[in-house]
Motif scaffolding. Structure first.
Motif, short mmCIF file in Angstrom:
data_model
loop_
_atom_site.label_atom_id
_atom_site.label_comp_id
_atom_site.label_asym_id
_atom_site.label_seq_id
_atom_site.Cartn_x
_atom_site.Cartn_y
_atom_site.Cartn_z
N PRO B 573 0.40 -1.01 0.34
CA PRO B 573 -0.55 -0.52 -0.02
C PRO B 573 0.96 1.39 -0.21
O PRO B 573 1.60 1.80 0.62
N GLU B 574 0.28 1.75 -0.48
CA GLU B 574 0.74 3.25 -1.28
C GLU B 574 -0.07 4.89 -0.38
O GLU B 574 -1.08 4.37 -0.91
N LYS B 575 1.24 5.37 0.45
CA LYS B 575 -0.28 6.46 1.14
C LYS B 575 -0.46 7.35 0.10
O LYS B 575 0.17 7.80 -0.96
N PHE B 576 -1.31 7.65 0.16
CA PHE B 576 -2.09 9.40 -0.88
C PHE B 576 -0.82 10.09 -1.05
O PHE B 576 -0.48 10.78 -2.03
N GLY B 577 -0.35 10.20 0.43
CA GLY B 577 0.65 11.70 0.43
C GLY B 577 1.72 11.42 -0.71
O GLY B 577 2.18 12.70 -1.13
N LEU B 579 2.09 9.39 -2.84
CA LEU B 579 1.87 9.69 -4.47
C LEU B 579 1.76 11.19 -4.89
O LEU B 579 2.22 11.46 -5.98
N ALA B 580 0.91 12.22 -3.68
CA ALA B 580 0.60 13.59 -4.29
C ALA B 580 1.91 14.17 -4.17
O ALA B 580 2.66 14.91 -5.09
#
Lengths: 413, 968
Positions: B573-577, B579-580
């Motif tokens: 799992p990758e945090k939205f943060g 990726l953003a």
């Protein structure tokens, strides 16, 4: 507790009713061959059998049941379109959607949770007003709402005027809904098969056979199948299959990606769409956030995922919901979209007399499933294209009578 | 000892620092761990295994892998949901709670759901809750309440994350024995190597597993490999770095700390090892049941004694190693249960027997018995194996608080599969094998099917060498060695009483799978979608194998035909943060932005730009806009139009290029003159407009609209790429600023300034362009009039824009100059009947409909869209843009977007609507039916509140129909 589950629990484990029947032996001739066992093709088969008694139907697919865009779309249903033709068409779909679970005896988890299309600019606000007026005039429930009301419906959304793309308002469409996309395919498949339709998976159409402007059958990896009528319903490969039938479509094909988060306790009820931020987001009844964005900027027939897509999507998502930075992406995937110049589908007749098309579904195919299936079935059974499909005919491009829906597309393209 | 009662003495516990105690809370209870502990290891040291509740039945769950590979260890850390407790390092003061329970974690009220299990068959929600029609909306609300795992808090601040780019020749993912050997070998071959390891230290299985009876072999090997790796200057090592994605052309996403590393590698070697797989037996999900590797990680990495009395269930030598480790760390090993019929000659097996550990050969665990509180395993029931994967009824009960299972592994191949490799089920091992590895990708070690340590290292070296020589055709082809004897894995069998979980994340039991198959979902992809197996937090890492083997068994299909579902990114799992990242949202401000702010402008978004909407406080909006309009109509105003696109088109074919691109004719446009420039697409739809100024025979300066500029430049280049004319096109949008000085006094303002341009009416007529200096600043001045007054559009290099603005304001002071902005300009141009492309046109508007036929060069042979226009003209138009004014006493003023209705049908809509201070009434533009377009025709508008409002078609322009003002 519902009776069906009570029965299951009280009378112990029974041999479950078969939902998807085993494949029958492939025959060499059918009245109707439908290419593509996605929800659209299956729906057409279902209504052919149910409404018109046409049951000598084979639905062919090169892969597995509902394995194309049916299983890849983000399952959003709405009728808040821009053109009267579009609104009438999708509004009929809404009516059918509402009854599908009961018609199938199989819950497709149709859930009306409301749909908000955010506007971040004056021009977007004008388009929302336009859509609202067209919708209301045609009896579809849509209205323009403003930031305080948006925040009430979607707590935590950033309505501050100091963001890069401040939210000025939204088109609120209360009937906006979601459904379990796979279940829709299964429901139609089960209903069609119950009435005698045959499904043949891993049966790839390699050529469309014809003589004197009529289709005579299809060549497949499992041999030749003859038919009186054929329907192609292969979103993502429409141009390829049409080429086999010998005509061209005004379609360019691009991937569209999406992703889901790990499950979270419910906090978001409506479906949120932002055209300016190329983002749409909703929370499933399992708690996952389903997030999608703009189509990929290049033509491709492959459903590959990319890192760039996720990066851009999440940057935009956090503009709307800054508090999600610690939430994690669980899975991403891609589907393939057949984009048309006017952002409307292409349905009905083709240059071949008994060959019909259900295509051009871009990013808006799932929501049309019931109405398209029902009306395409009517077209095949009666040989006449019903009035509601006429605006979407293939010849409209040559006739300069496009049905412009770009203004109602959910995300940028 | 602090740090938990179950701590082992050093040297156990390679990751922890016993000098640094870390206190945090779990479920409100204070927990003491050490720096380097994970949440799960610190809790295990304090005797806590229960971390969360399962998704469907709220069964108690803990981590089974201690490495983040299973979904049992998801906890909430403060406002952060779904944190892997067996990966996240403890921090002082962190607040950790379990997830998905009602009441308390230990006695979850929702665990009553398990009692309803008979009523909740697989896919139960598909089978009920829909009669009568519409009832699902009610049920869903109820079911939704129980959904989800972690919680989000809308007050969570957005945290800081950033990104970096990395490049290397060879990326090696995983620093176990194969990865270390591959990285060393590739570096020694001269390649620039990046070794990526998700754990805090190198070693992989060497760091926690046991490879030989005396347990020193692994350490020696690791030391040797470490030295090889450390000695290379062209080898970089990243630890605590998780590779989450492997995209096309070896584009990798690697997350480390709060940074996303985006790595482009020439070749990639996946040394990702294997993942242990759960066997099937009743209650195989109880806390206290963990993989052998998990127990070994607790012992070696964290110095935690994993239990008091253990049973080891194994089908390979690995499990005997686990038993030896348990024994060494003081755990009472009650038995080793081995379904194999004959004892293998493996050195670990022999050592375990030598120690006198009881080995129950030919038997398997059929059931785990929970403690009375159901929160941990209390005993296992063991029975003799009869036939393949079946257990006879004759059961022996063995009490234990720990069950270590080492019965099967599957390649950790999700990254490889993302890169294009395939997984196939092998008949001989009963597990997955990686096949069809794409070019420039390599796999080595156990993920590649090698298990013997020497073979693993040799395979790593082979892959490292091959990867280093990617693209070098002279390099000798590396030969892959024989895999040797494959292991036959134990899978287990369905239990008649259920609770035999195939997928822990989704609480899918073997019965559920069998039912789903009986319902027709025997295709592995359909099975996944119907049962939700593999869709939970661990993405099938621990269920894909079990599901596939069960399908094969139930359907009687050979394993090789069953296959695996598609593996999709991310691998973890990758945090939205992450990726953003920092999420740069470029903001475009004109060079005069600060002047606007000083003047009190209200700023609005316009296309990509921020622009003033009007000047002054918000509450006086309408009045301010009216004043700005009046200033332009009666005196002089100035507006910043720097956001307009600007293109320099130079070269011998410049006029020809414009002639093709724009609808009017430019060949005969004289130097020093300006002409309107409208662009259509191939379908004849208006896409943008501006003006073209001929500065020299071979040089045009062309403008584009604010919102259209961004797309116009690529459109120009795209056409030029096809036409290949002798022109050069450059986009000077941001290097040029512009303002429009408009109003009857505008000439007077300019004439006050020192200039080499003659602004007199005769010398500088309407639709002319002059190049010169104004107040010492180089300018291009276009005499054009969007707002319908005498006006000058002054284009100036951005760097000097502010100086010129100040000069103009100063010079204009005596004439009452007033800055005006977008809102006033909209009114002014509407009074003059000018169309805004994109507002008064839409995605299908052709110029005939927009009443802009005058802008089409009728005698031209070609322009983009001409053929379509001819067809449209022959066909006749279906709507027409007209000016209108509201008639009668007006209650509701209809907004832009409201519909024109005739006999109940929609025939058009309003595109512009505004109060005209000049005319003293509401005016606008609207599409109506062509037969309604004559001036004076009355039509009906449906206002936003549903009321019908009357309007009358007005001749355009509303203001100054004789066009005298702009020609002054």
């Amino acid at each position: 507790m519902p009776f069906s589950l009570l029965k299951h629990g009280l009378f112990g484990r029974q041999v479950p009713r078969r939902i998807i029947p085993p494949a029958a032996p492939l025959k060499s001739t059918y009245d109707v061959v439908i290419i593509g066992a996605g929800a659209h093709g299956l729906a057409a088969a279902y209504y052919l059998a149910k409404d018109h008694g046409v049951t000598d139907v084979a639905v062919l697919d090169k892969g597995y049941l509902g394995g194309g865009n049916t299983g890849r779309n983000t399952a959003i249903i709405r009728a808040n379109y821009l053109t009267p033709e579009g609104v009438r068409f999708y509004a009929e779909a809404l009516e059918l959607w509402r009854g599908l679970s009961n018609e199938f005896g199989f819950n497709i988890l149709y859930s009306e949770r409301g749909h908000l299309t955010l506007a971040h600019s004056d021009s977007a606000m004008r388009t929302m007003r336009w859509r609202a007026e067209v919708n209301k005039h045609l009896g579809v429930n849509s209205e323009v709402v403003f930031p305080d009301e948006i925040e009430r419906m979607a707590p935590g959304i950033d309505i501050s005027p100091n963001t890069r793309y401040p939210i000025l308002g939204a088109l609120h469409h209360p009937p906006g809904a979601t459904a379990r996309h796979d279940a829709v395919a299964w429901g139609y498949a089960a209903g069609a098969c119950e009435r005698g339709v045959e499904l043949h998976m891993n049966t790839e159409v390699l050529d469309v056979l014809q003589s004197n402007g009529r289709v005579t059958g299809v060549e497949t990896n499992r041999g030749r199948i003859r038919c009186r009528q054929a329907l192609q319903a292969v979103a993502g490969s429409s141009s390829v299959v049409a080429a086999m039938a010998g005509f061209r479509l005004p379609i360019h094909t691009v991937p569209l990606q999406a992703c889901v988060s790990l499950p979270l306790k419910p906090f978001l009820d409506p479906i949120i769409v932002s055209g300016s931020l190329h983002t749409y987001i909703w929370q499933t009844s399992r708690g996952e956030l389903v997030i999608g964005g703009a189509t990929d900027p290049y033509g491709l027939y492959a459903s590959r995922s990319s890192l760039e897509f996720k990066e851009g999507l999440m940057a935009n998502t956090l503009e709307l919901f800054p508090f999600l930075s610690e939430v994690t992406v669980l899975r991403q995937w891609a589907g393939i979209c057949d984009m048309t110049p006017d952002f409307s589908p292409v349905m009905g007749e083709t240059p071949l007399e008994n060959y019909y098309i259900d295509s051009g579904w871009g990013t808006w195919g799932f929501k049309a499933t019931p109405v398209c299936g029902r009306r395409m079935a009517e077209t095949l059974a009666t040989g006449r294209v019903p009035e509601i499909l006429r605006p979407f005919r293939l010849s409209r491009f040559a006739e300069f009578e496009q049905v412009g829906e770009k203004g109602a597309a959910s995300v940028g393209h | 000892m602090s740090g938990g009662a179950s701590r082992l003495p050093a040297p156990w516990g390679a990751y922890i620092d016993r000098d640094r105690t870390v206190r945090f809370s779990f479920e409100g209870r204070e927990i003491e761990g050490f720096a380097g502990d994970t949440i799960a290891s610190a809790l295990a040291a304090n005797g806590i295994r229960l971390l969360s509740r399962s998704f469907k039945y709220h069964r108690p769950r803990g981590s089974t892998s201690m490495s983040g590979d299973d979904g049992g260890g998801l906890v909430q850390v403060g406002d952060e949901p779904n944190v892997l407790a067996d990966v996240r390092e403890v921090e002082p003061g962190m607040t950790v709670v379990g997830q998905n329970y009602i009441g308390s974690l230990e006695s979850d009220q929702a665990s009553i759901l398990e009692r309803f299990k008979p009523f909740l068959p697989v896919g139960f929600y598909y089978k009920a809750f829909f009669r009568p029609r519409g009832i699902w909306n009610y049920w869903e609300k109820l079911i939704r309440q129980t959904a989800g795992l972690g919680r989000v808090d809308p007050d969570t601040p957005r945290r800081y994350y950033d990104k970096t780019y990395e490049f290397c020749d060879v990326a090696v993912i995983g620093a176990g024995p194969a990865g270390l050997a591959a990285a060393a070998e590739a570096a020694e071959s001269g390649a620039d190597v990046l070794l990526v390891e998700r754990e805090p230290d190198l070693g992989g299985s060497l760091a926690f597993q046991r490879f030989d009876p005396d347990a020193f072999g692994a350490e020696r090997t690791l030391c040797r490999l470490r030295e090889r790796v450390a000695g290379q200057s062209n080898l970089r090592v990243m630890t605590n770095a998780v590779c989450t994605g492997w995209f096309a052309d070896n584009w990798l996403s690697i997350i480390s700390g709060n940074r996303l590393h985006k790595l482009r590698a020439r070749s990639v070697v996946a040394c990702t090892g294997v993942l242990e797989q759960p066997p099937l037996f009743r209650a195989n999900d109880l806390p206290g049941i963990m993989f052998g590797g998990a127990a070994q990680r607790l012992i070696r990495s964290y110095g935690v004694k994993p239990g008091r009395r253990a049973v080891v269930f194994t089908s390979s030598g690995d499990g005997y190693g686990v038993a030896l480790d348990l024994d060494d760390s003081g755990v009472d090993v009650a038995a080793i249960v081995d379904p194999g019929s004959a004892s293998s000659g493996d050195s670990l097996t022999l050592a375990a027997r030598d120690r006198g550990i009881r080995v129950i050969q030919g038997c398997a665990v059929a059931e785990a018995v929970p403690r009375p509180d159901k929160l941990n395993v209390a005993a296992v029931l063991v029975g003799p194996v009869s036939g393949s994967d079946f257990i006879a009824d004759d059961r022996e009960r063995i009490d234990c608080d720990l069950l270590c299972v080492s019965t099967a592994t599957a390649p950790a191949a999700s990254l490889l599969c993302q890169a294009g490799a395939r997984l196939q089920l092998s008949e001989s091992s009963g597990s997955f094998e990686v096949t069809s590895i794409p070019p420039n990708a390599f796999a080595a070690g156990s993920v590649n099917g090698f298990f013997d340590l020497d073979a693993v290292i040799e395979d790593g070296q082979r892959a490292g060498m091959s990867a280093a020589h990617t693209g070098d055709e002279t390099a000798p082809a590396a030969v892959e060695r024989e895999r040797g004897q494959t292991r036959r894995y134990w899978f287990g069998t369905e239990h008649p009483d259920g609770l035999d979980f195939v997928d822990f994340d989704e609480d899918v039991t073997a019965h559920d799978v069998c039912d789903a198959i009986a319902e027709g979902f025997e295709d592995i992809e359909l099975l996944k979608r119907y049962t939700a197996m593999g869709m939970g937090p661990s993405q099938g890492r621990q269920s894909a194998l079990g599901a596939a083997r069960l399908v094969a068994r139930v359907t009687g299909r050979p394993l090789s035909e069953v296959g695996a579902t598609t593996s999709r990114p991310p691998a973890f799992p990758e945090k939205f943060g992450h990726l953003a990242g920092r999420a740069f949202k470029p903001v475009r401000r004109t060079a005069l932005h600060h002047r606007h702010v000083e003047l009190g402008a209200q700023i609005m978004t316009s296309g990509l730009w921020l622009r003033p909407a009007y000047y002054g406080p918000e509450h006086a909006r309408a009045q301010l806009i009216n004043e700005e309009v009046r200033a332009v109509r009666t005196g002089v105003g100035v507006i910043d139009v720097s956001t307009l696109g600007g293109f320099e088109i130079r070269g011998p074919d410049a006029a020809e290029f414009l002639n093709r691109m724009y609808t009017l004719s430019y060949h005969r446009l004289r130097v020093g003159r300006v002409r309107y420039a409208m662009v259509l697409d191939d379908a004849g739809v208006v896409v943008d407009d501006g003006v073209a100024a001929r500065l020299a025979r071979n040089h045009f300066y062309v403008t584009a609209s604010t919102t259209g500029a961004e797309e116009m430049y690529p459109a120009l280049l795209w056409r030029q790429a096809q036409w290949r004319l002798d022109v050069d096109i450059s986009d000077v949008t941001s290097s040029t600023c512009a303002f429009n000085l408009a109003g009857p006094r505008s000439r007077a303002v300019l004439e006050k300034l020192a200039s080499d341009i003659d602004f007199s009416r005769a010398a500088f007529p309407y639709m002319a362009v002059r190049v010169g200096r104004l107040g010492g600043i180089p300018v291009r001045v276009l005499r054009i009039g969007f707002v319908g007054e005498l006006g000058y559009e002054i284009h100036v290099p951005s760097a000097q824009a502010e100086a010129l603005w100040d000069t103009l304001m100063e010079a204009g002071d005596e004439f009452g100059i007033r800055p005006f902005a977008v809102e006033a300009q909209r009114v002014l141009r509407l009074e003059k009947g000018h169309v805004i492309v994109g507002q008064d046109t839409d995605g299908l508007t052709n110029p005939l409909e927009a009443d802009m036929g005058w802008a089409l060069g009728r005698r031209k042979r070609y322009y983009v869209g001409k053929r379509s226009i001819e067809i449209a003209a022959a066909k006749g138009i279906a709507r027409r843009l007209v000016g209108y004014r509201l008639v009668g006493s007006v209650g509701t003023v209809p907004e832009e977007g409201c519909l024109v209705i005739r006999r109940g049908e929609i025939v058009g809509r309003l595109t512009s609507s505004a109060w005209s201070p000049t005319l003293g009434r509401t005016i606008g533009l609207a599409y109506v039916a062509p037969d309604q377009a004559a001036a004076g025709h009355v039509f009906d508008i449906k206002a936003q509140d549903g009321r019908m409002v009357r309007a009358e078609v007005a001749a355009l322009p509303f203001y100054d129909p004789g066009n005298t003002r702009q020609g002054l």
